[in-house]
Write a protein that holds these residues in place. Structure first.
Motif, short mmCIF file in Angstrom:
data_model
loop_
_atom_site.label_atom_id
_atom_site.label_comp_id
_atom_site.label_asym_id
_atom_site.label_seq_id
_atom_site.Cartn_x
_atom_site.Cartn_y
_atom_site.Cartn_z
N GLY A 53 14.30 16.70 19.17
CA GLY A 53 13.22 16.01 19.84
C GLY A 53 12.07 15.72 18.90
N PHE A 54 11.71 16.69 18.06
CA PHE A 54 10.61 16.48 17.11
C PHE A 54 10.98 15.42 16.09
CE2 PHE A 54 8.27 17.73 13.19
CZ PHE A 54 7.00 17.46 13.66
N ALA A 55 12.24 15.42 15.64
CA ALA A 55 12.69 14.39 14.69
C ALA A 55 12.64 13.01 15.34
CB ALA A 55 14.10 14.72 14.21
N VAL A 56 13.04 12.92 16.60
CA VAL A 56 12.96 11.65 17.33
C VAL A 56 11.50 11.21 17.44
CG1 VAL A 56 13.25 10.55 19.59
CG2 VAL A 56 15.10 11.95 18.62
N PHE A 57 10.61 12.15 17.73
CA PHE A 57 9.18 11.85 17.84
C PHE A 57 8.66 11.25 16.53
CE2 PHE A 57 4.77 13.13 17.13
CZ PHE A 57 4.15 12.62 18.27
N LEU A 58 8.97 11.88 15.41
CA LEU A 58 8.52 11.38 14.12
C LEU A 58 9.10 10.00 13.82
CD1 LEU A 58 8.63 14.48 11.73
CD2 LEU A 58 6.62 13.35 12.70
N PHE A 59 10.37 9.83 14.14
CA PHE A 59 11.02 8.54 13.88
C PHE A 59 10.40 7.43 14.71
CE2 PHE A 59 14.43 5.58 15.33
CZ PHE A 59 14.56 4.87 14.15
N SER A 112 0.81 -1.21 0.00
CA SER A 112 0.00 0.00 0.00
C SER A 112 0.85 1.27 0.00
CB SER A 112 -0.90 0.00 1.24
OG SER A 112 -1.42 1.28 1.50
N PRO A 113 0.43 2.31 -0.74
CA PRO A 113 1.11 3.61 -0.67
C PRO A 113 1.10 4.19 0.74
CG PRO A 113 -0.36 3.53 -2.57
CD PRO A 113 -0.65 2.32 -1.75
N VAL A 114 0.09 3.85 1.54
CA VAL A 114 0.03 4.33 2.92
C VAL A 114 1.22 3.79 3.71
CG1 VAL A 114 -1.31 4.35 5.06
CG2 VAL A 114 -2.49 4.50 2.85
N PHE A 115 1.49 2.50 3.54
CA PHE A 115 2.63 1.90 4.25
C PHE A 115 3.94 2.47 3.72
CE2 PHE A 115 5.92 -1.41 4.64
CZ PHE A 115 5.91 -1.57 6.02
N LEU A 116 4.06 2.63 2.41
CA LEU A 116 5.28 3.20 1.85
C LEU A 116 5.50 4.62 2.35
CD1 LEU A 116 5.02 1.93 -1.85
CD2 LEU A 116 6.48 1.04 -0.01
N GLY A 117 4.39 5.35 2.54
CA GLY A 117 4.51 6.70 3.09
C GLY A 117 5.03 6.67 4.52
N LEU A 118 4.55 5.72 5.31
CA LEU A 118 5.03 5.57 6.69
C LEU A 118 6.52 5.23 6.72
CD1 LEU A 118 2.06 3.53 8.17
CD2 LEU A 118 2.70 5.86 8.82
N VAL A 119 6.94 4.35 5.83
CA VAL A 119 8.35 3.98 5.76
C VAL A 119 9.19 5.20 5.35
CG1 VAL A 119 10.07 2.57 4.56
CG2 VAL A 119 7.89 1.56 5.27
N ALA A 120 8.66 6.00 4.42
CA ALA A 120 9.38 7.19 3.98
C ALA A 120 9.56 8.18 5.14
CB ALA A 120 8.64 7.86 2.82
N ILE A 121 8.50 8.37 5.94
CA ILE A 121 8.60 9.25 7.10
C ILE A 121 9.63 8.72 8.08
CG2 ILE A 121 7.37 10.16 9.11
CD1 ILE A 121 4.82 10.15 7.39
N MET A 122 9.63 7.41 8.29
CA MET A 122 10.58 6.80 9.20
C MET A 122 12.02 7.01 8.72
SD MET A 122 10.79 2.78 10.34
CE MET A 122 12.11 2.20 11.40
N VAL A 123 12.25 6.82 7.44
CA VAL A 123 13.60 6.96 6.88
C VAL A 123 14.08 8.41 6.94
CG1 VAL A 123 14.98 6.77 4.77
CG2 VAL A 123 13.42 4.93 5.41
N VAL A 124 13.21 9.33 6.52
CA VAL A 124 13.60 10.75 6.51
C VAL A 124 13.85 11.26 7.92
CG1 VAL A 124 12.81 13.09 5.97
CG2 VAL A 124 12.45 11.24 4.32
N SER A 125 12.98 10.90 8.86
CA SER A 125 13.16 11.34 10.24
C SER A 125 14.40 10.69 10.86
CB SER A 125 11.91 11.04 11.07
OG SER A 125 11.58 9.67 11.04
N ALA A 126 14.68 9.44 10.49
CA ALA A 126 15.90 8.78 10.97
C ALA A 126 17.13 9.52 10.46
CB ALA A 126 15.93 7.33 10.52
#
Length: 268
Positions: A39-45, A13-27
Motif C-alpha cells: 500500500g505504501f509503495a502504491v501511495f508513493l507511485f 530540473s533535478p527536482v523533476f528528475l527526482g520525482l521521476v526517480a521516485i515514480m520509477v523506484v516505487s513502480a
C-alpha cells in the motif's frame, strides 16, 4: 522562434528528475512486491506519478506558448519542468496532491503565467489552453495501455490496480480542465472566440470558477453524473471499477490493506 531560449533555460530540473526517480523506484517496488507494505509503495507511485503528470501538464502549456511567440517562458523557468517555478505552487502541486489523498479526484491545478499579448491568432491561444489537459489524456492512454491492448492479465495485480487509479486521476483532471468554466483550461480554449464584451463580463469570476465546480460536485446528483462519465471513459479504455476501486484502497495504506483474495497472503 525558439533560438532565443538558452540551454540553461531548457535544462530539466533535478527536482523533476527526482520525482521521476521516485515514480520509477516505487513502480518497481509495486511490480516486484519488494516492499513489505504494498500500500505504501502504491501511495508513493501514485503521488509521484500524479505530480509528474502535473509538471508535464504545465510544461505543455509553456512549450505551446513558446512556439506561439511567448519567449519569456524560458526566463520564467517553465521549460525545466520544475514544479517550484510555477506561479502558484500551492494551486499547481500542493492542493492537487491533497485532493488526491482526501478524495481520489484529479484537481486541475494553477497554470503557468503566459504573456498572451505576445501571441497572435485565436487558434494559438486555444491550443495553448488545450495543451495541458490533452497531456492528461495522453498520460491516461499510456497508463491504461495494458488494459486496452488486452495484456492486463500479464501485469502483477497490485501494479494493475495502481495503474488504474493513477489513470482515473488523469481522466478526472482532463474532464474538469476541459469544462468551459472561467479559470479552467476549457474556458481558455473558447475565450479567444468570444466577444470582448463577454470576456470583460466573465473576467471577474475567473478566480472562483474552480471553487464553483467543486461546490457543484458536492451535489449528489451532479457527483453521480460526473463519476458515471468517468467510469464510462475508463471502461472504454478497458479498465473496470474493480481495478480503480482496489487501486484507491491500496493507495490509502493508512486504512489498512484491503481484504482481497490472493493478495498479501490473504485467502478467500
Amino acid at each position: 522562434m525558439t533560438t532565443a531560449i538558452s540551454r540553461r533555460e531548457r535544462r530539466i530540473s533535478p527536482v523533476f528528475l527526482g520525482l521521476v526517480a521516485i515514480m520509477v523506484v516505487s513502480a518497481w517496488a509495486v511490480w516486484t512486491d519488494y516492499s513489505a507494505s504494498p500500500g505504501f509503495a502504491v501511495f508513493l507511485f501514485v503521488v509521484s506519478g500524479w505530480v509528474v503528470s502535473l509538471c508535464l501538464h504545465e510544461y505543455a502549456h509553456a512549450r505551446t506558448a513558446l512556439h506561439g511567440g511567448d519567449l519569456s517562458i524560458g526566463a520564467k523557468g517553465y521549460l525545466t519542468l520544475n514544479p517550484l517555478k510555477y506561479t502558484h505552487v500551492a494551486l499547481s502541486i500542493v492542493l492537487p496532491v491533497i485532493f488526491v489523498i482526501m478524495g481520489g479526484i484529479g484537481l486541475p491545478g494553477g497554470a503557468v503565467f503566459i504573456e498572451r499579448h505576445r501571441i497572435q491568432g485565436r487558434w494559438r491561444h486555444s491550443l495553448i489552453s488545450a495543451a495541458g489537459p490533452l497531456t492528461n489524456v495522453l498520460f491516461a492512454a499510456a497508463l491504461t495501455a495494458p488494459f486496452w491492448l488486452g495484456s492486463a492479465d500479464q501485469v502483477p495485480l497490485v501494479f494493475r490496480f495502481a495503474l488504474a487509479f493513477l489513470a482515473l486521476l488523469q481522466v478526472t483532471a482532463a474532464i474538469l480542465n476541459f469544462l468551459p468554466v472561467p479559470g479552467l483550461d476549457g474556458y481558455g480554449v473558447i475565450e479567444p472566440w468570444l466577444s470582448h464584451r463577454i470576456r470583460r463580463q466573465v473576467e471577474p469570476y475567473a478566480p472562483f470558477g474552480l471553487l464553483a465546480v467543486f461546490g457543484i460536485l458536492w451535489i449528489p446528483e451532479v457527483n453521480q453524473v460526473f463519476f458515471d462519465a468517468v467510469d464510462a471513459i475508463m471502461r472504454a479504455m478497458g479498465v473496470s471499477q474493480f481495478d480503480t476501486y482496489f487501486g484507491q484502497e491500496f493507495f490509502r495504506f493508512w486504512q489498512g490493506e484491503p481484504q482481497f483474495p490472493g493478495i498479501g497472503g490473504l485467502s478467500s
